[in-house]
Design a protein around this motif. Sequence first.
Motif, PDB file in Angstrom:
ATOM      1  N   ASP A 103       0.827  -1.209   0.000  1.00 24.36           N
ATOM      2  CA  ASP A 103       0.000   0.000   0.000  1.00 24.36           C
ATOM      3  C   ASP A 103       0.863   1.261   0.000  1.00 24.36           C
ATOM      4  OD1 ASP A 103      -2.605  -0.954  -0.130  1.00 24.36           O
ATOM      5  OD2 ASP A 103      -2.753  -1.253   2.029  1.00 24.36           O
ATOM      6  N   VAL A 104       1.868   1.276   0.874  1.00 25.86           N
ATOM      7  CA  VAL A 104       2.723   2.463   0.990  1.00 25.86           C
ATOM      8  C   VAL A 104       3.523   2.663  -0.290  1.00 25.86           C
ATOM      9  CG1 VAL A 104       4.680   3.488   2.216  1.00 25.86           C
ATOM     10  CG2 VAL A 104       2.841   2.370   3.503  1.00 25.86           C
ATOM     11  N   LEU A 125      -0.520   8.930   5.526  1.00 31.13           N
ATOM     12  CA  LEU A 125      -1.365   8.132   6.409  1.00 31.13           C
ATOM     13  C   LEU A 125      -2.846   8.423   6.165  1.00 31.13           C
ATOM     14  CD1 LEU A 125       0.726   8.507   9.687  1.00 31.13           C
ATOM     15  CD2 LEU A 125       0.381   6.384   8.399  1.00 31.13           C
ATOM     16  N   THR A 126      -3.167   9.692   5.976  1.00 30.62           N
ATOM     17  CA  THR A 126      -4.559  10.077   5.717  1.00 30.62           C
ATOM     18  C   THR A 126      -5.045   9.486   4.399  1.00 30.62           C
ATOM     19  OG1 THR A 126      -4.265  12.149   6.948  1.00 30.62           O
ATOM     20  CG2 THR A 126      -6.132  12.025   5.437  1.00 30.62           C
ATOM     21  N   GLN A 144       0.936   5.364  14.515  1.00 32.14           N
ATOM     22  CA  GLN A 144       0.857   5.257  13.053  1.00 32.14           C
ATOM     23  C   GLN A 144       2.108   5.836  12.389  1.00 32.14           C
ATOM     24  OE1 GLN A 144      -1.827   6.407  14.864  1.00 32.14           O
ATOM     25  NE2 GLN A 144      -3.121   4.590  14.658  1.00 32.14           N
ATOM     26  N   HIS A 145       2.647   6.925  12.956  1.00 29.55           N
ATOM     27  CA  HIS A 145       3.899   7.476  12.429  1.00 29.55           C
ATOM     28  C   HIS A 145       5.037   6.474  12.588  1.00 29.55           C
ATOM     29  CE1 HIS A 145       1.833  11.347  12.230  1.00 29.55           C
ATOM     30  NE2 HIS A 145       2.880  11.837  11.587  1.00 29.55           N
ATOM     31  N   GLU A 146       5.065   5.775  13.733  1.00 33.34           N
ATOM     32  CA  GLU A 146       6.089   4.753  13.942  1.00 33.34           C
ATOM     33  C   GLU A 146       5.893   3.589  12.981  1.00 33.34           C
ATOM     34  OE1 GLU A 146       8.844   4.873  15.858  1.00 33.34           O
ATOM     35  OE2 GLU A 146       8.231   6.967  16.116  1.00 33.34           O
ATOM     36  N   TRP A 147       4.629   3.227  12.745  1.00 33.46           N
ATOM     37  CA  TRP A 147       4.323   2.167  11.768  1.00 33.46           C
ATOM     38  C   TRP A 147       4.880   2.525  10.396  1.00 33.46           C
ATOM     39  CZ3 TRP A 147       1.326   2.788   7.340  1.00 33.46           C
ATOM     40  CH2 TRP A 147       1.029   1.616   6.624  1.00 33.46           C
ATOM     41  N   LEU A 148       4.684   3.778   9.980  1.00 36.05           N
ATOM     42  CA  LEU A 148       5.179   4.216   8.678  1.00 36.05           C
ATOM     43  C   LEU A 148       6.703   4.154   8.622  1.00 36.05           C
ATOM     44  CD1 LEU A 148       4.713   5.346   5.857  1.00 36.05           C
ATOM     45  CD2 LEU A 148       4.602   7.646   6.862  1.00 36.05           C
TER      46      LEU A 148
END
Length: 284
Positions: A89-90, A115-116, A126-130
């Motif tokens: 996805d990213v 993310l949005t 979520q920032h850490e996930w990215l």
Amino acid sequence: MALISNLTDRFEQLVKRKKTQSRVVEPLAAIPNWPATMRGTPNACLRSALFAGIQGNERIAYKKRTLLASVDGIEVRYLGVQLNQSDLDVWLHIVHLSRQQLPGFSVTFSAYALLTALGKGTGKSQHEWLKEVMARLGGAFVEMTFHGRDSFGEKGFLRYYRDEATQRYVVELTESMLRLFEEGYTHIEFAQRQKLRKQPLALWLHGFLSSHAAPYPLKISTIYRLSGSVTQNLRDFKLRLRKALDTLAAIGIVEHFVIDGDIVKIKKPPTPSQQRHLDNKQSG
């Protein structure tokens, strides 16, 4: 000394001859364009276990160059932490932002915006996930061979810089991974994909089926391998597969499906371009 000199001369002559015989690799053109509602996806990413249909906590690490399952004509060897559909996805969104650009140019975006766009929260976790996703995409080693003739490998799908104060990224996509588009790609409907969030096997099936105008019957064991599943046995995987196909049918991606023993038969509505392809095959 004379022997060493002769060996050096022979080696240089061999290298020169090999370079002369090698096929010239043309510079990569701009990334193809597609509508804003779509995500252009190389078929090699959809028809293999490169981006597995697994949960994040099911990942394994390939500590040596490992041959992953793929369809005929594609060989994928991988070294690094296993990638899954959230990683895809990213990468696809960054490719989407970069479309129509020439290779070597960077794209800039904020973590918040990415993310949005993916429909995720924007908190600290979520920032850490990215950050973890970007590290996996940047650190993986992938080697591709198509039809036994062209092999290329590169470390990472991308290179990036992150401003820790603003959480803005500057990303350059690696040329070798962009060359996957030259071997064929598919338009994935982004809205459909968003409906399948947190359902990794359904996401993998959506991509795989989207890359075929008329999916052919497959063994459950084949889907098991191609999807990169880590389920312990085929019986449990069959239950997951049926649930994933039910989900795809519920939102209209699949018209109907039949699981007959070890064989899965799926019918899906072709896109307009796929229908033209099928019509041309019939008339030809």
